[in-house]
Write a protein that holds these residues in place. Structure first.
Motif, PDB file in Angstrom:
ATOM      1  N   TRP A  61      33.179  10.244 -22.889  1.00 13.35           N
ATOM      2  CA  TRP A  61      31.759  10.123 -22.540  1.00 13.35           C
ATOM      3  C   TRP A  61      30.884  10.742 -23.625  1.00 13.35           C
ATOM      4  O   TRP A  61      29.865  10.164 -24.032  1.00 13.35           O
ATOM      5  CB  TRP A  61      31.511  10.813 -21.202  1.00 13.35           C
ATOM      6  N   HIS A  64      30.796   8.496 -26.651  1.00 12.20           N
ATOM      7  CA  HIS A  64      29.926   7.329 -26.487  1.00 12.20           C
ATOM      8  C   HIS A  64      28.462   7.677 -26.739  1.00 12.20           C
ATOM      9  O   HIS A  64      27.777   6.982 -27.505  1.00 12.20           O
ATOM     10  CB  HIS A  64      30.094   6.760 -25.072  1.00 12.20           C
ATOM     11  N   PHE A  65      27.997   8.757 -26.139  1.00 15.09           N
ATOM     12  CA  PHE A  65      26.563   9.033 -26.230  1.00 15.09           C
ATOM     13  C   PHE A  65      26.177   9.721 -27.537  1.00 15.09           C
ATOM     14  O   PHE A  65      25.021   9.644 -27.946  1.00 15.09           O
ATOM     15  CB  PHE A  65      26.106   9.822 -25.007  1.00 15.09           C
ATOM     16  N   TYR A  80      16.986   6.263 -21.254  1.00 16.70           N
ATOM     17  CA  TYR A  80      18.240   6.163 -20.499  1.00 16.70           C
ATOM     18  C   TYR A  80      17.998   6.552 -19.047  1.00 16.70           C
ATOM     19  O   TYR A  80      17.325   7.541 -18.767  1.00 16.70           O
ATOM     20  CB  TYR A  80      19.322   7.060 -21.111  1.00 16.70           C
ATOM     21  N   THR A  85      23.638   7.228 -16.258  1.00 15.39           N
ATOM     22  CA  THR A  85      24.294   8.008 -17.302  1.00 15.39           C
ATOM     23  C   THR A  85      25.281   8.996 -16.699  1.00 15.39           C
ATOM     24  O   THR A  85      26.428   9.118 -17.156  1.00 15.39           O
ATOM     25  CB  THR A  85      23.247   8.751 -18.151  1.00 15.39           C
ATOM     26  N   SER A  88      28.282   7.163 -15.227  1.00 12.92           N
ATOM     27  CA  SER A  88      29.271   6.763 -16.227  1.00 12.92           C
ATOM     28  C   SER A  88      30.236   7.904 -16.526  1.00 12.92           C
ATOM     29  O   SER A  88      31.430   7.677 -16.766  1.00 12.92           O
ATOM     30  CB  SER A  88      28.569   6.294 -17.504  1.00 12.92           C
ATOM     31  N   MET A 127      33.394   3.119 -18.558  1.00 14.84           N
ATOM     32  CA  MET A 127      32.421   4.132 -18.967  1.00 14.84           C
ATOM     33  C   MET A 127      31.462   3.574 -20.016  1.00 14.84           C
ATOM     34  O   MET A 127      30.239   3.775 -19.936  1.00 14.84           O
ATOM     35  CB  MET A 127      33.160   5.348 -19.530  1.00 14.84           C
ATOM     36  N   HIS A 128      32.015   2.843 -20.982  1.00 11.55           N
ATOM     37  CA  HIS A 128      31.183   2.314 -22.075  1.00 11.55           C
ATOM     38  C   HIS A 128      30.118   1.359 -21.542  1.00 11.55           C
ATOM     39  O   HIS A 128      28.923   1.530 -21.836  1.00 11.55           O
ATOM     40  CB  HIS A 128      32.065   1.594 -23.093  1.00 11.55           C
ATOM     41  N   GLY A 131      27.556   2.972 -19.370  1.00 11.35           N
ATOM     42  CA  GLY A 131      26.616   3.713 -20.204  1.00 11.35           C
ATOM     43  C   GLY A 131      25.623   2.798 -20.894  1.00 11.35           C
ATOM     44  O   GLY A 131      24.438   3.144 -21.047  1.00 11.35           O
TER      45      GLY A 131
END
Length: 305
Positions: A61, A64-65, A80, A85, A88, A127-128, A131
């Motif tokens: 996670w 990704h962010f 966002y 968020t 995710s 998750m991706h 998100g």
């Protein structure tokens, strides 16, 4: 109107930082899995597996962010949705946790690893894309099916390979290599999925991008998982069982059984090869002097003969 997408607005800084965070989470999580395979106290297993699942989930996670900090659309401001968020993150931890517990209790068989790898890879993908659904802009994101399918395949294959390496091969370098593979799984999946997107703006009048930068929006949300990963690293490096001196927990079960068997057996005195062995043991017993002398002479004569 087609939006101008820039996925590397900060150059290589965000991809490298994101990859390192994925490797950190993967290394901690996979190390926790290995600890459960060598720990004969079953009471500790759920805790280690849960710590591993949260570590991997936070790692992917955060990866990704951090990577999304470098994602911009030139014509519009990005924000966002906080609920999506956070959701995710929860999905990443729960779904990856299912895969981790499958390996932790099912072992390293081919079927178990395949199921766990599929579940873990799908958790990374879920998750991706969840998100990505949290992004708010004056437009919509569309995906090309081919790269999306490829990104999911990359996540599943690489996650399976990382889990296999973690439970099948021993040593520090192996654990490091497995975490690097896990980093490749997350990063490769992320950027392959990002290659599938196109942005279609709702406002066709154009205009410059205004408002807060993604960094100012995402950094506060990243602080919690990053702090957790640091604390998890401290727990893994300073295992409470080893700190208290119970070094037997870090050894394989076969070695523990051999050590236990050796300690339970009474040590035996080395036997002498002398033909007069044992005569000295009767010294000090009442009436033994004459018997000892006679036995000595008889044995000596037989030995010389």
């Amino acid at each position: 109107m087609q939006g101008t997408v820039d996925g590397f607005s900060y150059g290589v800084v965000t991809p490298v930082a994101a990859y390192l965070m994925a490797c950190l989470g993967g290394a901690l999580g996979l190390r926790c899995i290995v600890r459960t395979l060598f720990n004969n106290k079953q009471a500790w297993k759920p805790g280690w597996l849960a710590l591993g699942a949260v570590s991997i989930g936070c790692g992917i996670w955060t990866m990704h962010f951090i990577a999304m900090i470098g994602f911009q659309v030139e014509e519009t401001r990005l924000s966002y949705d906080v609920g999506l968020t956070v959701l995710s993150l929860v999905v990443a931890i729960v779904v990856v946790g299912i895969g981790v517990f499958i390996v932790g209790y099912g072992g390293a068989s081919g079927g178990t690893l395949s199921i766990a790898g599929i579940v873990t890879g799908l958790g990374v993908a879920a998750m991706h894309y969840l998100g990505m659904a949290a992004i708010q802009m004056d437009g919509s994101i569309r995906y090309a099916p081919g790269p999306v399918a490829l990104s999911i395949v990359i996540a599943v294959v690489a996650a399976t390979a990382a889990l296999w390496a973690a439970v099948s091969i021993r040593g520090f370098m192996t654990s490091l290599g497995a975490s690097l593979v896990m980093g490749v799984a997350v990063s490769g999946m992320h950027y392959t999925g990002m290659a599938a997107i196109s942005v279609h703006l709702h406002d066709t009048t154009g205009g410059a991008r205004t408002g807060d930068s993604p960094m100012s929006l995402l950094l506060p949300m990243l602080m919690g998982p990053v702090i957790f990963l640091v604390l998890a690293g401290a727990i893994v490096m300073f295992d409470p069982l080893l700190v208290t001196g119970d070094g037997d927990e870090g050894r394989p079960a076969a070695q523990r059984r051999r050590a236990t068997a050796g300690s339970d057996a009474e040590p035996s005195a080395p036997r002498s090869s002398s033909p007069f062995e044992g005569f000295e043991s009767s010294e000090g017993q009442p009436g033994s002097a004459g018997r000892r002398q006679g036995q000595y002479e008889a044995s000596k004569s037989a030995y010389e003969w």
